[in-house]
Each structure stands twice: as C-alpha cells, then as structure tokens.
Design a protein around this motif. Structure first.
Motif, PDB file in Angstrom:
ATOM      1  N   ILE A 278       1.377   9.841   4.458  1.00 37.54           N
ATOM      2  CA  ILE A 278       0.240  10.463   3.433  1.00 37.54           C
ATOM      3  C   ILE A 278      -0.809   9.777   4.380  1.00 37.54           C
ATOM      4  N   LEU A 279      -2.184  10.244   3.828  1.00 35.30           N
ATOM      5  CA  LEU A 279      -2.930  10.725   4.542  1.00 35.30           C
ATOM      6  C   LEU A 279      -4.454  10.234   3.776  1.00 35.30           C
ATOM      7  N   ALA A 280      -4.367  10.789   2.582  1.00 32.55           N
ATOM      8  CA  ALA A 280      -5.560   9.734   2.226  1.00 32.55           C
ATOM      9  C   ALA A 280      -4.705  10.418   0.495  1.00 32.55           C
ATOM     10  N   PRO A 281      -5.273   9.207  -0.672  1.00 34.27           N
ATOM     11  CA  PRO A 281      -5.740   7.856  -0.090  1.00 34.27           C
ATOM     12  C   PRO A 281      -5.434   7.614   0.711  1.00 34.27           C
ATOM     13  N   GLY A 282      -6.242   6.278   1.551  1.00 32.39           N
ATOM     14  CA  GLY A 282      -5.586   5.398   1.998  1.00 32.39           C
ATOM     15  C   GLY A 282      -5.010   4.298   1.945  1.00 32.39           C
ATOM     16  N   ASN A 283      -4.446   3.794   2.642  1.00 34.86           N
ATOM     17  CA  ASN A 283      -3.416   2.560   1.825  1.00 34.86           C
ATOM     18  C   ASN A 283      -4.643   0.919   1.416  1.00 34.86           C
ATOM     19  N   GLY A 284      -4.229   0.477   0.624  1.00 37.91           N
ATOM     20  CA  GLY A 284      -5.480  -0.435  -0.002  1.00 37.91           C
ATOM     21  C   GLY A 284      -6.925   0.411  -0.302  1.00 37.91           C
ATOM     22  N   ALA A 285      -6.843   1.693  -1.182  1.00 44.48           N
ATOM     23  CA  ALA A 285      -7.891   2.277  -0.944  1.00 44.48           C
ATOM     24  C   ALA A 285      -8.414   2.244  -2.530  1.00 44.48           C
ATOM     25  N   ALA A 286      -9.621   1.766  -3.162  1.00 47.81           N
ATOM     26  CA  ALA A 286      -9.901   1.733  -4.808  1.00 47.81           C
ATOM     27  C   ALA A 286      -9.921   3.106  -4.995  1.00 47.81           C
ATOM     28  N   VAL A 287      -9.263   3.530  -6.419  1.00 51.38           N
ATOM     29  CA  VAL A 287      -9.179   5.135  -6.462  1.00 51.38           C
ATOM     30  C   VAL A 287      -9.819   5.231  -8.261  1.00 51.38           C
ATOM     31  N   ALA A 288     -10.199   6.182  -8.284  1.00 52.30           N
ATOM     32  CA  ALA A 288     -10.992   6.009  -9.887  1.00 52.30           C
ATOM     33  C   ALA A 288      -9.671   6.652 -11.198  1.00 52.30           C
ATOM     34  N   ALA A 289      -9.565   5.604 -12.185  1.00 51.07           N
ATOM     35  CA  ALA A 289      -8.653   6.186 -13.231  1.00 51.07           C
ATOM     36  C   ALA A 289      -8.722   7.578 -13.115  1.00 51.07           C
ATOM     37  N   GLY A 290      -7.183   8.399 -13.378  1.00 51.32           N
ATOM     38  CA  GLY A 290      -7.691  10.424 -13.694  1.00 51.32           C
ATOM     39  C   GLY A 290      -6.574  10.953 -12.499  1.00 51.32           C
ATOM     40  N   PRO A 291      -7.095  12.332 -12.949  1.00 55.33           N
ATOM     41  CA  PRO A 291      -6.284  13.053 -11.538  1.00 55.33           C
ATOM     42  C   PRO A 291      -7.018  12.587 -10.522  1.00 55.33           C
ATOM     43  N   THR A 292      -6.279  12.581  -9.455  1.00 54.13           N
ATOM     44  CA  THR A 292      -5.839  11.848  -7.336  1.00 54.13           C
ATOM     45  C   THR A 292      -5.840  12.789  -6.763  1.00 54.13           C
ATOM     46  N   SER A 293      -6.975  13.081  -5.742  1.00 51.22           N
ATOM     47  CA  SER A 293      -5.819  14.063  -4.792  1.00 51.22           C
ATOM     48  C   SER A 293      -5.273  13.320  -3.960  1.00 51.22           C
ATOM     49  N   VAL A 294      -4.089  13.947  -3.298  1.00 54.35           N
ATOM     50  CA  VAL A 294      -2.959  13.017  -2.278  1.00 54.35           C
ATOM     51  C   VAL A 294      -2.645  13.838  -0.981  1.00 54.35           C
ATOM     52  N   THR A 295      -3.301  13.668  -0.289  1.00 54.75           N
ATOM     53  CA  THR A 295      -2.645  14.710   0.916  1.00 54.75           C
ATOM     54  C   THR A 295      -2.164  13.667   2.193  1.00 54.75           C
ATOM     55  N   GLY A 296      -1.842  15.193   2.765  1.00 53.63           N
ATOM     56  CA  GLY A 296      -0.599  13.623   3.874  1.00 53.63           C
ATOM     57  C   GLY A 296      -0.036  15.551   4.969  1.00 53.63           C
TER      58      GLY A 296
ATOM     59  N   PRO B 247       7.570   7.688   3.184  1.00 54.89           N
ATOM     60  CA  PRO B 247       5.502   7.095   3.366  1.00 54.89           C
ATOM     61  C   PRO B 247       5.401   5.963   1.396  1.00 54.89           C
ATOM     62  N   ARG B 248       4.848   5.327   2.687  1.00 55.43           N
ATOM     63  CA  ARG B 248       3.893   4.521   0.922  1.00 55.43           C
ATOM     64  C   ARG B 248       2.642   4.400   1.055  1.00 55.43           C
ATOM     65  N   VAL B 249       2.035   4.614   0.038  1.00 54.21           N
ATOM     66  CA  VAL B 249       0.353   4.074  -0.338  1.00 54.21           C
ATOM     67  C   VAL B 249       0.346   3.684  -1.550  1.00 54.21           C
ATOM     68  N   GLN B 250      -0.026   1.866  -1.294  1.00 50.82           N
ATOM     69  CA  GLN B 250      -0.601   0.997  -2.152  1.00 50.82           C
ATOM     70  C   GLN B 250      -2.123   1.382  -2.378  1.00 50.82           C
ATOM     71  N   VAL B 251      -2.993   1.651  -3.712  1.00 48.75           N
ATOM     72  CA  VAL B 251      -3.948   1.706  -4.172  1.00 48.75           C
ATOM     73  C   VAL B 251      -4.224   1.091  -5.552  1.00 48.75           C
ATOM     74  N   ASP B 252      -5.627   0.612  -5.501  1.00 41.94           N
ATOM     75  CA  ASP B 252      -6.414   0.046  -6.355  1.00 41.94           C
ATOM     76  C   ASP B 252      -6.680   1.141  -7.557  1.00 41.94           C
ATOM     77  N   VAL B 253      -5.737   1.523  -8.127  1.00 39.56           N
ATOM     78  CA  VAL B 253      -6.820   2.649  -9.658  1.00 39.56           C
ATOM     79  C   VAL B 253      -7.924   1.832 -10.887  1.00 39.56           C
ATOM     80  N   ARG B 254      -9.074   2.124 -10.891  1.00 38.01           N
ATOM     81  CA  ARG B 254      -9.506   1.391 -11.517  1.00 38.01           C
ATOM     82  C   ARG B 254      -9.856   1.789 -12.956  1.00 38.01           C
ATOM     83  N   SER B 255      -9.650   1.480 -13.620  1.00 40.83           N
ATOM     84  CA  SER B 255     -10.532   2.511 -15.209  1.00 40.83           C
ATOM     85  C   SER B 255     -12.002   2.400 -14.791  1.00 40.83           C
TER      86      SER B 255
END
Length: 359
Positions: free
Chosen positions: A247-265, A348-356
């Motif tokens: 997984i290339l994006a989002p990066g590990n530890g990234a903060a993302v907004a809740a809802g649709p999230t683009s994931v690429t690799g 591969p695993r990426v941990q993200v912080d999903v913020r409402s």
C-alpha cells in the motif's frame, strides 16, 4: 545527493542506500530517476565512458573486448522493467524479530524504468557459448566492504535466462544516459529477477558451468535457515522475484477524513502476471477487489487503486495480491521471517487515523 529528491529516506551515504517515501511511487507507472531507489554495496565508481570496456570470456568460442561505441553497433532494444530489492519491506520483518546488519527497508525499494541498450543474448550470440556453459556471470569494479572477504560485486543468472530477449546491457534510463549511481555507463537489467542480479557498472561477462562464486551469489542473497549461519551454498538462492504487493497511499500513520478514502498501491510478480488485488478496511475481516492497471510490459509492476468508506476512529487497511498461477501472499510477516530479512511478501498493512468531521 546524487540528484535525488530531498525527501529520500537515506540509510547510508557511502555506499548510497536510499528509498523514496512510499507515497512518491503512488500513481507513477514509470518512476522518475530522482525517485528511483538506490541499493549499493560499495562506493560508487566513477567510470569514464570513453575508456570503458566490456570483456566476454569463459566457455565461449570467441572472446570479446568491446567499447561502448562497439556495443552500440548491435541492435538497440528498449524494455520497461521493474527492479525490486530482495530486502524490500524488511522493516516489517525487523518488527517481528530484530535483524542486524541490514538496512530496514520500507515498501519503496522497488521502482520501474524504461531501459535502453542491447540484448545480452546478442552479445552472447557473438561470443558463441560452448557446450557446458550453463551460467552467465557478471563482474563489476565496486569493492563491497560488507563481503567476506571484501571483493568486487558480482552475480550470475542461468544461460537460459541470459539468452532471453528481455535481459539488457543498458546505457539509458527513462530516455537519459544511465546515471552513475544507477550503474552508468552500462549495467545489466534482468527483468523478473531480484535487483541484486542486475549488476551495475558491469565490465566482465563470463560463461561458466556453475553459478558465480562471488560472495553476493554464493553466500548473500539467500534465504537462510533460522540459525542464520552464512556460508557458501547455505540456504536457498534468490533469483526470480516473488509475488509481492504494498500500500503506497495513504501512508502508515496518516490522518484521513471519514468517508470515501482513496487507497493506492502496487503488485508485482516477477515473471508472472498479477491477476487480482483485494483490499480490506478492517484488517482482513472483509474484502473488496481493487481496480488493477494493465502492466506497461510483461516485466513491470501493476498499480492498483480503490476507494474505501471509512468510519471515524482507527482503521487497519490491508491488501493481498494473487497471480496468474493462483499463488497469493502469506498473511503474517512472522511466517516468512528469515535472518537476513529477504522476501517479505506478507499482507501489507497501513494504520490510519480516520477523523470524523467537526460539527
């Protein structure tokens, strides 16, 4: 350094060993030269292209001694190929159990370029390997201090692979003269094999009955048993690249907004084709298929993307790839841990912080 982007993750400056941040590879079918990873075992030699010579010897009917100008008289070939370090994603194995003496590579010691040069097969045809020649060995002038004893870098591939049309002696990368840090003036490019077999600064090619006895063929770049004892012939030699994905994006530890999230690799299977990539928003409890791009050639990675709907809170995004033989990736890095940290192909695993959104 070496005209690389400023945010390269540099593990050593001499020899120069660096990878880009994973997000820099996202959505890039071809990797810009300033982003392409760099793996070296010795100081980067400074070779004058006007005096460089390629010697071809061993079990051949006709020994060759070619200048760059003479090499360029052969038919020119361009191949788009991905190179992957055998230690790609080693950091995840290091988290399972410490691995000493090796760079803690992330998932970005893999890159794709357009290589131009001549087919190694055409050079070998001119030299005419004799009966008994089964391997083609490459020698370079860079002295590897971590070899035992210190010695110039070398490797070999089977004659059957060397005689296939995709293996190049390349002098150009992405339409530019091959940079010194990437093996200029001429390097070997072995599509579908680990990057360690694509020898930089090559100056000698030898046809021989057995694989190279160079340290980096006979002792290093081998999957060792758990005792970790090195020695010529111990362990399983690495050659063809193994199915892998990251997984290339989002990066590990990234903060993302809740809802649709683009994931690429990316996914890469060496001499095979990636058939499917699954992505999970919850650590592997549920899965959906990603959209998989067509490879630029039979020898490149395949980029993938999907959109996940993520609720607020922590989320563990996970992926797994399948190739056209039905092979897939093992679930946990602990199952593929080895003392040198090679060939981590676990999910591969990426941990993200999903913020409402704030109300």
């Amino acid at each position: 350094m070496w005209d690389k982007r400023n945010d390269m993750i540099v593990y050593e400056t001499e020899p120069f060993n660096a990878e880009p941040p994973p997000t820099a590879l996202a959505g890039q079918p071809l990797t810009p030269i300033d982003t392409f990873y760099s793996r070296n075992h010795g100081p980067t030699p400074d070779i004058d292209a006007s005096t460089w010579r390629l010697h071809v010897d061993g079990l051949v009917d006709r020994q060759l001694d070619l200048s760059l100008a003479e090499l360029r008289q052969l038919p020119v070939q361009t191949v788009v190929a991905t190179l992957e370090c055998a230690g790609n994603r080693r950091a995840e194995l290091n988290a399972v159990r410490p691995i000493s003496g090796q760079e803690p590579w992330g998932p970005a010691t893999i890159s794709t370029a357009e290589w131009t040069g001549v087919r190694l097969a055409d050079v070998l045809a001119a030299a005419r390997p004799r009966a008994g020649a089964a391997h083609i060995a490459f020698a370079a002038p860079d002295i590897a201090r971590n070899a035992s004893p210190p010695q110039p870098y070398g490797a070999s591939i089977p004659l059957s692979k060397a005689s296939s049309g995709e293996v190049l002696l390349a002098w150009s990368m992405n339409g530019r003269p091959l940079p010194r840090v990437h093996g200029g003036p001429v390097r070997v490019v072995v599509p579908g094999y680990i990057g360690a077999r694509s020898v930089k600064w090559v100056h000698r090619i030898t046809a021989q009955p057995e694989p190279s006895d160079n340290y980096f063929q006979a002792t290093a770049y081998r999957l060792l048993p758990s005792d970790g004892i090195r020695g010529p012939g111990r362990g399983i030699p690495l050659g063809p690249a193994i199915l892998n994905a990251a997984i290339l994006a989002p990066g590990n530890g990234a903060a993302v907004a809740a809802g649709p999230t683009s994931v690429t690799g990316y996914a890469f299977s060496g001499e095979h084709t990636v058939a499917r990539v699954d992505v999970s928003p919850d650590g592997g409890q549920t899965w959906s298929q990603a959209t998989l791009a067509q490879p630029a050639s039979p020898w490149t990675w395949q980029l993938w993307h999907t959109t996940l709907s993520l609720p607020g809170g922590p989320a563990l995004i996970t992926a797994r790839a399948w190739d056209d033989t039905g092979a897939t990736q093992p679930e946990q890095p602990a199952t593929v841990w080895n003392p040198e940290g090679y060939a981590n192909t676990a999910w591969p695993r990426v941990q993200v912080d999903v913020r409402s959104p704030v109300r």
